[in-house]
Motif scaffolding. Sequence first.
Motif, PDB file in Angstrom:
ATOM      1  N   ILE A   2      10.409   7.049   2.775  1.00  0.00           N
ATOM      2  CA  ILE A   2       9.591   6.615   3.750  1.00  0.00           C
ATOM      3  C   ILE A   2       9.490   5.315   3.736  1.00  0.00           C
ATOM      4  CG2 ILE A   2       7.280   6.415   4.494  1.00  0.00           C
ATOM      5  CD1 ILE A   2       6.576   9.181   3.394  1.00  0.00           C
ATOM      6  N   PHE A   3      10.080   4.728   4.826  1.00  0.00           N
ATOM      7  CA  PHE A   3      10.311   2.957   4.723  1.00  0.00           C
ATOM      8  C   PHE A   3       9.239   2.360   5.681  1.00  0.00           C
ATOM      9  CE2 PHE A   3      12.382  -0.829   6.394  1.00  0.00           C
ATOM     10  CZ  PHE A   3      12.780  -1.689   5.137  1.00  0.00           C
ATOM     11  N   LYS A   4       8.602   1.305   5.180  1.00  0.00           N
ATOM     12  CA  LYS A   4       7.856   0.466   6.147  1.00  0.00           C
ATOM     13  C   LYS A   4       8.056  -0.908   5.607  1.00  0.00           C
ATOM     14  CE  LYS A   4       4.140   3.793   7.174  1.00  0.00           C
ATOM     15  NZ  LYS A   4       2.668   3.962   6.856  1.00  0.00           N
ATOM     16  N   ALA A   5       8.283  -1.951   6.587  1.00  0.00           N
ATOM     17  CA  ALA A   5       8.488  -3.350   6.182  1.00  0.00           C
ATOM     18  C   ALA A   5       8.206  -4.155   7.617  1.00  0.00           C
ATOM     19  CB  ALA A   5      10.220  -3.566   6.086  1.00  0.00           C
ATOM     20  N   PRO A   6       7.864  -5.365   7.512  1.00  0.00           N
ATOM     21  CA  PRO A   6       7.722  -6.237   8.667  1.00  0.00           C
ATOM     22  C   PRO A   6       8.992  -6.210   9.558  1.00  0.00           C
ATOM     23  CG  PRO A   6       8.040  -7.735   6.857  1.00  0.00           C
ATOM     24  CD  PRO A   6       7.974  -6.177   6.308  1.00  0.00           C
ATOM     25  N   ALA A   7       8.960  -6.789  10.875  1.00  0.00           N
ATOM     26  CA  ALA A   7       9.899  -6.662  11.964  1.00  0.00           C
ATOM     27  C   ALA A   7      11.005  -7.556  11.175  1.00  0.00           C
ATOM     28  CB  ALA A   7       9.300  -7.263  13.111  1.00  0.00           C
ATOM     29  N   SER A   8      10.734  -8.685  10.610  1.00  0.00           N
ATOM     30  CA  SER A   8      11.793  -9.648  10.281  1.00  0.00           C
ATOM     31  C   SER A   8      12.616  -9.124   9.056  1.00  0.00           C
ATOM     32  CB  SER A   8      11.182 -10.921   9.682  1.00  0.00           C
ATOM     33  OG  SER A   8      10.305 -10.477   8.305  1.00  0.00           O
ATOM     34  N   LEU A   9      12.489  -7.895   8.557  1.00  0.00           N
ATOM     35  CA  LEU A   9      13.172  -7.298   7.611  1.00  0.00           C
ATOM     36  C   LEU A   9      13.975  -5.737   7.996  1.00  0.00           C
ATOM     37  CD1 LEU A   9      11.013  -8.221   4.214  1.00  0.00           C
ATOM     38  CD2 LEU A   9      13.110  -9.457   5.137  1.00  0.00           C
ATOM     39  N   ARG A  10      13.230  -5.336   9.110  1.00  0.00           N
ATOM     40  CA  ARG A  10      13.915  -4.208   9.577  1.00  0.00           C
ATOM     41  C   ARG A  10      15.492  -4.066   9.734  1.00  0.00           C
ATOM     42  NH1 ARG A  10       9.644  -2.108  12.624  1.00  0.00           N
ATOM     43  NH2 ARG A  10       7.796  -1.907  10.927  1.00  0.00           N
ATOM     44  N   SER A  11      16.055  -5.237   9.821  1.00  0.00           N
ATOM     45  CA  SER A  11      17.453  -5.114  10.231  1.00  0.00           C
ATOM     46  C   SER A  11      18.344  -4.655   8.794  1.00  0.00           C
ATOM     47  CB  SER A  11      18.029  -6.481  10.609  1.00  0.00           C
ATOM     48  OG  SER A  11      17.975  -7.325   9.369  1.00  0.00           O
ATOM     49  N   LYS A  12      17.621  -4.639   7.734  1.00  0.00           N
ATOM     50  CA  LYS A  12      18.215  -4.452   6.400  1.00  0.00           C
ATOM     51  C   LYS A  12      17.697  -2.891   6.035  1.00  0.00           C
ATOM     52  CE  LYS A  12      20.600  -8.142   5.988  1.00  0.00           C
ATOM     53  NZ  LYS A  12      21.929  -8.138   5.928  1.00  0.00           N
ATOM     54  N   GLU A  13      17.172  -2.142   6.817  1.00  0.00           N
ATOM     55  CA  GLU A  13      16.510  -1.022   6.547  1.00  0.00           C
ATOM     56  C   GLU A  13      17.548  -0.035   5.872  1.00  0.00           C
ATOM     57  OE1 GLU A  13      14.267   2.963   8.185  1.00  0.00           O
ATOM     58  OE2 GLU A  13      14.280   1.143   9.348  1.00  0.00           O
ATOM     59  N   LEU A  14      18.746   0.191   6.529  1.00  0.00           N
ATOM     60  CA  LEU A  14      19.933   1.077   6.026  1.00  0.00           C
ATOM     61  C   LEU A  14      20.359   0.644   4.777  1.00  0.00           C
ATOM     62  CD1 LEU A  14      21.957   1.605   9.294  1.00  0.00           C
ATOM     63  CD2 LEU A  14      20.285   3.226   8.217  1.00  0.00           C
ATOM     64  N   GLU A  15      20.478  -0.642   4.661  1.00  0.00           N
ATOM     65  CA  GLU A  15      20.946  -1.348   3.232  1.00  0.00           C
ATOM     66  C   GLU A  15      20.019  -0.816   2.109  1.00  0.00           C
ATOM     67  OE1 GLU A  15      21.008  -2.784   6.002  1.00  0.00           O
ATOM     68  OE2 GLU A  15      22.868  -4.138   6.124  1.00  0.00           O
ATOM     69  N   ILE A  16      18.617  -1.040   2.360  1.00  0.00           N
ATOM     70  CA  ILE A  16      17.534  -0.861   1.493  1.00  0.00           C
ATOM     71  C   ILE A  16      17.418   0.517   1.160  1.00  0.00           C
ATOM     72  CG2 ILE A  16      15.072  -0.900   0.905  1.00  0.00           C
ATOM     73  CD1 ILE A  16      15.109  -3.401   2.617  1.00  0.00           C
ATOM     74  N   ARG A  17      17.786   1.639   2.181  1.00  0.00           N
ATOM     75  CA  ARG A  17      17.674   2.981   1.823  1.00  0.00           C
ATOM     76  C   ARG A  17      18.699   3.420   1.105  1.00  0.00           C
ATOM     77  NH1 ARG A  17      14.862   6.626   5.149  1.00  0.00           N
ATOM     78  NH2 ARG A  17      13.462   5.778   6.596  1.00  0.00           N
ATOM     79  N   SER A  18      19.769   2.637   1.395  1.00  0.00           N
ATOM     80  CA  SER A  18      21.013   2.929   0.441  1.00  0.00           C
ATOM     81  C   SER A  18      20.640   2.665  -1.148  1.00  0.00           C
ATOM     82  CB  SER A  18      22.154   2.271   1.070  1.00  0.00           C
ATOM     83  OG  SER A  18      23.388   2.489   0.232  1.00  0.00           O
ATOM     84  N   LEU A  19      19.952   1.443  -1.095  1.00  0.00           N
ATOM     85  CA  LEU A  19      19.614   1.380  -2.745  1.00  0.00           C
ATOM     86  C   LEU A  19      18.969   2.348  -3.318  1.00  0.00           C
ATOM     87  CD1 LEU A  19      19.220  -2.532  -2.376  1.00  0.00           C
ATOM     88  CD2 LEU A  19      20.933  -1.544  -3.490  1.00  0.00           C
ATOM     89  N   VAL A  20      17.908   2.537  -2.212  1.00  0.00           N
ATOM     90  CA  VAL A  20      16.732   3.897  -2.856  1.00  0.00           C
ATOM     91  C   VAL A  20      17.502   5.075  -3.394  1.00  0.00           C
ATOM     92  CG1 VAL A  20      14.746   4.744  -2.251  1.00  0.00           C
ATOM     93  CG2 VAL A  20      15.272   2.330  -1.609  1.00  0.00           C
ATOM     94  N   ASN A  21      18.633   5.380  -2.665  1.00  0.00           N
ATOM     95  CA  ASN A  21      19.325   6.595  -2.987  1.00  0.00           C
ATOM     96  C   ASN A  21      19.348   7.087  -4.303  1.00  0.00           C
ATOM     97  OD1 ASN A  21      19.485   7.562  -0.183  1.00  0.00           O
ATOM     98  ND2 ASN A  21      21.457   6.653   0.179  1.00  0.00           N
ATOM     99  N   ARG A  22      19.626   5.683  -5.138  1.00  0.00           N
ATOM    100  CA  ARG A  22      19.760   5.658  -6.573  1.00  0.00           C
ATOM    101  C   ARG A  22      18.621   6.881  -7.232  1.00  0.00           C
ATOM    102  NH1 ARG A  22      18.980   1.896 -10.755  1.00  0.00           N
ATOM    103  NH2 ARG A  22      18.623   0.313  -9.305  1.00  0.00           N
ATOM    104  N   LEU A  23      17.573   6.903  -6.482  1.00  0.00           N
ATOM    105  CA  LEU A  23      16.299   7.708  -7.237  1.00  0.00           C
ATOM    106  C   LEU A  23      16.494   9.116  -7.125  1.00  0.00           C
ATOM    107  CD1 LEU A  23      13.495   5.523  -6.057  1.00  0.00           C
ATOM    108  CD2 LEU A  23      14.321   5.578  -8.340  1.00  0.00           C
ATOM    109  N   GLU A  24      17.423   9.557  -6.487  1.00  0.00           N
ATOM    110  CA  GLU A  24      18.335  10.798  -6.505  1.00  0.00           C
ATOM    111  C   GLU A  24      17.106  12.089  -5.541  1.00  0.00           C
ATOM    112  OE1 GLU A  24      19.912  12.726 -10.002  1.00  0.00           O
ATOM    113  OE2 GLU A  24      19.485  10.590 -10.928  1.00  0.00           O
TER     114      GLU A  24
END
Length: 287
Positions: free
Chosen positions: A34-56
């Motif tokens: 579940i991802f929530k961020a301000p509009a200024s950072l939404r463009s990086k959602e996919l990259e951030i989700r990719s980093l979080v995938n490490r939590l398995e």
Amino acid sequence: MKSMTGFAQTQCVLDNRKITIEIKTLNSKALDIIFKAPASLRSKELEIRSLVNRLERGKVEIYITEETDNNALNQVNRELVADRYQQLSTLAQSLSCPTNQLFETILAMPDVWSKPETTDLSESDWQTLALSVGSAIDGVDHFRQHEGEILKIDFVKHIDLIEQKLNQIPTYESERIDTAKERIRKFLAEAAVKDVDENRFEQELIYYLEKLDITEEKIRLQKHIDYFRHTMNTEESCGKKLGFIAQEMGREINTTGSKANHVEIQKLVVEMKDELEKIKEQLGNIL
């Protein structure tokens, strides 16, 4: 061994903005982000989700908030202020009105202020943000390891108790056989059966006892106990495997109970099942 429960928070500064990254994880059968961020950072959602995938695995809630320096929050439109001041000053002079507070009045008009436009993150800002997100993920992972060690101690306690009760079963097995023999002899006596062939009686008794034999169940249960310990001590992401092993342990304990035919052994079976249920209650929290 790790728990699926975790929490961490980190912060970084991008230009005039203080960014706070908060990650919380709970148990779940799969990875649910579940991802929530301000509009200024939404463009990086996919990259951030990719980093979080490490939590398995687990329900992962990642919240990113930003605080902007109030001094830089809005920018004054100098041209509009100058134009307003010129027009209002000319009008005030023609009407013989005072102009000493005219400048303050213009600055109080909301339309002379404008918020800076939201722009995409620069590469350097993204690297800073990515490092902060990675640090938060490391914090969650450390938290999970700590929680996993606490759960491991609890599992060890319950698995040791199951093994202790398993080792008490042989104490009653010889009595169990004697009881079975006595029960059959009593049945024959009550049925007024005479001239019993002792050889045939022993053969039938052996056949009867073979159906009640729990040697294999005890061996398999001990092997499952050993495998549970080995898996718990050597694998980090072992929640599902431990769940399967616990199911097999339950199967052997139940079969032992159905074959027990002895009050004390059945009591031990009930106690083993109780300890196993305590393990199963916590297995849902293991990664």
